[in-house]
Scaffold this motif. Structure first.
Motif, PDB file in Angstrom:
ATOM      1  N   LYS A 176     -20.076 -52.681 -95.663  1.00  0.00           N
ATOM      2  CA  LYS A 176     -19.262 -52.652 -94.863  1.00  0.00           C
ATOM      3  C   LYS A 176     -18.253 -54.108 -93.993  1.00  0.00           C
ATOM      4  O   LYS A 176     -17.560 -54.568 -94.441  1.00  0.00           O
ATOM      5  CB  LYS A 176     -18.788 -51.637 -94.114  1.00  0.00           C
ATOM      6  N   SER A 177     -19.111 -54.418 -93.620  1.00  0.00           N
ATOM      7  CA  SER A 177     -18.819 -56.279 -92.272  1.00  0.00           C
ATOM      8  C   SER A 177     -18.656 -56.882 -93.903  1.00  0.00           C
ATOM      9  O   SER A 177     -18.344 -58.198 -93.635  1.00  0.00           O
ATOM     10  CB  SER A 177     -19.879 -56.040 -91.907  1.00  0.00           C
ATOM     11  N   LYS A 178     -19.821 -57.342 -94.373  1.00  0.00           N
ATOM     12  CA  LYS A 178     -19.761 -58.963 -95.500  1.00  0.00           C
ATOM     13  C   LYS A 178     -18.414 -57.887 -96.481  1.00  0.00           C
ATOM     14  O   LYS A 178     -17.427 -59.279 -97.092  1.00  0.00           O
ATOM     15  CB  LYS A 178     -21.080 -58.475 -96.094  1.00  0.00           C
ATOM     16  N   THR A 179     -18.523 -56.874 -96.865  1.00  0.00           N
ATOM     17  CA  THR A 179     -17.074 -56.809 -97.798  1.00  0.00           C
ATOM     18  C   THR A 179     -15.722 -57.336 -97.485  1.00  0.00           C
ATOM     19  O   THR A 179     -15.211 -57.806 -97.889  1.00  0.00           O
ATOM     20  CB  THR A 179     -16.932 -55.109 -97.850  1.00  0.00           C
ATOM     21  N   ALA A 180     -15.568 -56.366 -95.603  1.00  0.00           N
ATOM     22  CA  ALA A 180     -14.391 -56.354 -95.599  1.00  0.00           C
ATOM     23  C   ALA A 180     -14.389 -58.465 -95.092  1.00  0.00           C
ATOM     24  O   ALA A 180     -12.846 -58.451 -95.253  1.00  0.00           O
ATOM     25  CB  ALA A 180     -14.429 -56.090 -94.010  1.00  0.00           C
ATOM     26  N   LYS A 181     -15.866 -59.324 -95.336  1.00  0.00           N
ATOM     27  CA  LYS A 181     -15.559 -60.660 -94.374  1.00  0.00           C
ATOM     28  C   LYS A 181     -15.188 -61.641 -96.114  1.00  0.00           C
ATOM     29  O   LYS A 181     -14.273 -62.107 -95.606  1.00  0.00           O
ATOM     30  CB  LYS A 181     -16.712 -61.303 -93.807  1.00  0.00           C
ATOM     31  N   ALA A 182     -15.550 -60.663 -97.112  1.00  0.00           N
ATOM     32  CA  ALA A 182     -15.574 -61.203 -98.677  1.00  0.00           C
ATOM     33  C   ALA A 182     -13.770 -61.360 -98.720  1.00  0.00           C
ATOM     34  O   ALA A 182     -13.310 -62.246 -99.227  1.00  0.00           O
ATOM     35  CB  ALA A 182     -16.320 -60.611 -99.695  1.00  0.00           C
ATOM     36  N   ILE A 183     -13.523 -60.170 -98.324  1.00  0.00           N
ATOM     37  CA  ILE A 183     -11.739 -59.915 -98.393  1.00  0.00           C
ATOM     38  C   ILE A 183     -11.103 -60.565 -98.166  1.00  0.00           C
ATOM     39  O   ILE A 183     -10.287 -61.013 -98.429  1.00  0.00           O
ATOM     40  CB  ILE A 183     -11.844 -58.222 -99.171  1.00  0.00           C
ATOM     41  N   GLN A 184     -11.294 -60.552 -96.442  1.00  0.00           N
ATOM     42  CA  GLN A 184     -10.263 -62.017 -95.643  1.00  0.00           C
ATOM     43  C   GLN A 184     -10.554 -63.299 -96.413  1.00  0.00           C
ATOM     44  O   GLN A 184      -9.540 -64.007 -96.001  1.00  0.00           O
ATOM     45  CB  GLN A 184     -11.068 -61.743 -94.164  1.00  0.00           C
ATOM     46  N   ALA A 185     -11.980 -63.425 -96.583  1.00  0.00           N
ATOM     47  CA  ALA A 185     -11.933 -64.430 -97.136  1.00  0.00           C
ATOM     48  C   ALA A 185     -11.119 -64.933 -98.391  1.00  0.00           C
ATOM     49  O   ALA A 185     -10.215 -66.254 -99.228  1.00  0.00           O
ATOM     50  CB  ALA A 185     -13.352 -65.347 -97.310  1.00  0.00           C
ATOM     51  N   ALA A 186     -10.825 -64.688 -99.325  1.00  0.00           N
ATOM     52  CA  ALA A 186     -10.393 -63.944-100.745  1.00  0.00           C
ATOM     53  C   ALA A 186      -8.463 -64.012-100.051  1.00  0.00           C
ATOM     54  O   ALA A 186      -8.073 -64.749-100.626  1.00  0.00           O
ATOM     55  CB  ALA A 186     -10.649 -62.633-101.403  1.00  0.00           C
ATOM     56  N   GLN A 187      -8.332 -63.600 -99.342  1.00  0.00           N
ATOM     57  CA  GLN A 187      -6.800 -63.507 -99.067  1.00  0.00           C
ATOM     58  C   GLN A 187      -7.004 -64.627 -98.469  1.00  0.00           C
ATOM     59  O   GLN A 187      -5.305 -65.001 -98.896  1.00  0.00           O
ATOM     60  CB  GLN A 187      -6.320 -62.420 -98.476  1.00  0.00           C
ATOM     61  N   ALA A 188      -6.988 -64.789 -97.920  1.00  0.00           N
ATOM     62  CA  ALA A 188      -6.698 -66.381 -97.003  1.00  0.00           C
ATOM     63  C   ALA A 188      -7.319 -67.871 -97.784  1.00  0.00           C
ATOM     64  O   ALA A 188      -6.404 -68.847 -97.565  1.00  0.00           O
ATOM     65  CB  ALA A 188      -8.031 -66.928 -95.956  1.00  0.00           C
ATOM     66  N   ALA A 189      -7.433 -67.928 -98.884  1.00  0.00           N
ATOM     67  CA  ALA A 189      -8.162 -68.674 -99.491  1.00  0.00           C
ATOM     68  C   ALA A 189      -6.423 -68.717-100.977  1.00  0.00           C
ATOM     69  O   ALA A 189      -5.652 -67.961-101.087  1.00  0.00           O
ATOM     70  CB  ALA A 189      -9.358 -68.658-100.059  1.00  0.00           C
TER      71      ALA A 189
END
Length: 89
Positions: A76-89
């Motif tokens: 869950k933590s890794k997925t949340a980080k990946a989503i935040q990184a994808a939305q920021a980019a």
């Protein structure tokens, strides 16, 4: 090959559990991929909905001991980080 009735039953149970667990793990992988893909496309609502479904599926797997509780939290933590990184980019 199993010789006793008990051993034969264990083989049947293991096959059944393996099928169920494989399906659950596959569903979690698909939901994770969908949530990250939605975030990459920039669709914030779809990404949030997919992430909610993903976390629900992961929690159910942890409850059924398909995943260890720490692995569930890690996913869950890794997925949340990946989503935040994808939305920021």
């Amino acid at each position: 090959m199993a010789n006793t009735k008990q051993a034969l039953k264990r083989v049947r149970q293991n096959d059944k559990r393996n099928t169920i667990n494989t399906a659950l793990k596959s569903r979690v992988k698909t939901l994770r991929k969908n949530s990250i893909a939605a975030a990459t496309e920039g669709n914030k609502e779809a990404a949030q909905k997919a992430y909610t479904q993903f976390t629900s599926a992961v929690d159910k797997c942890a409850k059924k001991n398909v995943f260890h509780k720490n692995k569930a939290a890690n996913l869950k933590s890794k997925t949340a980080k990946a989503i935040q990184a994808a939305q920021a980019a």
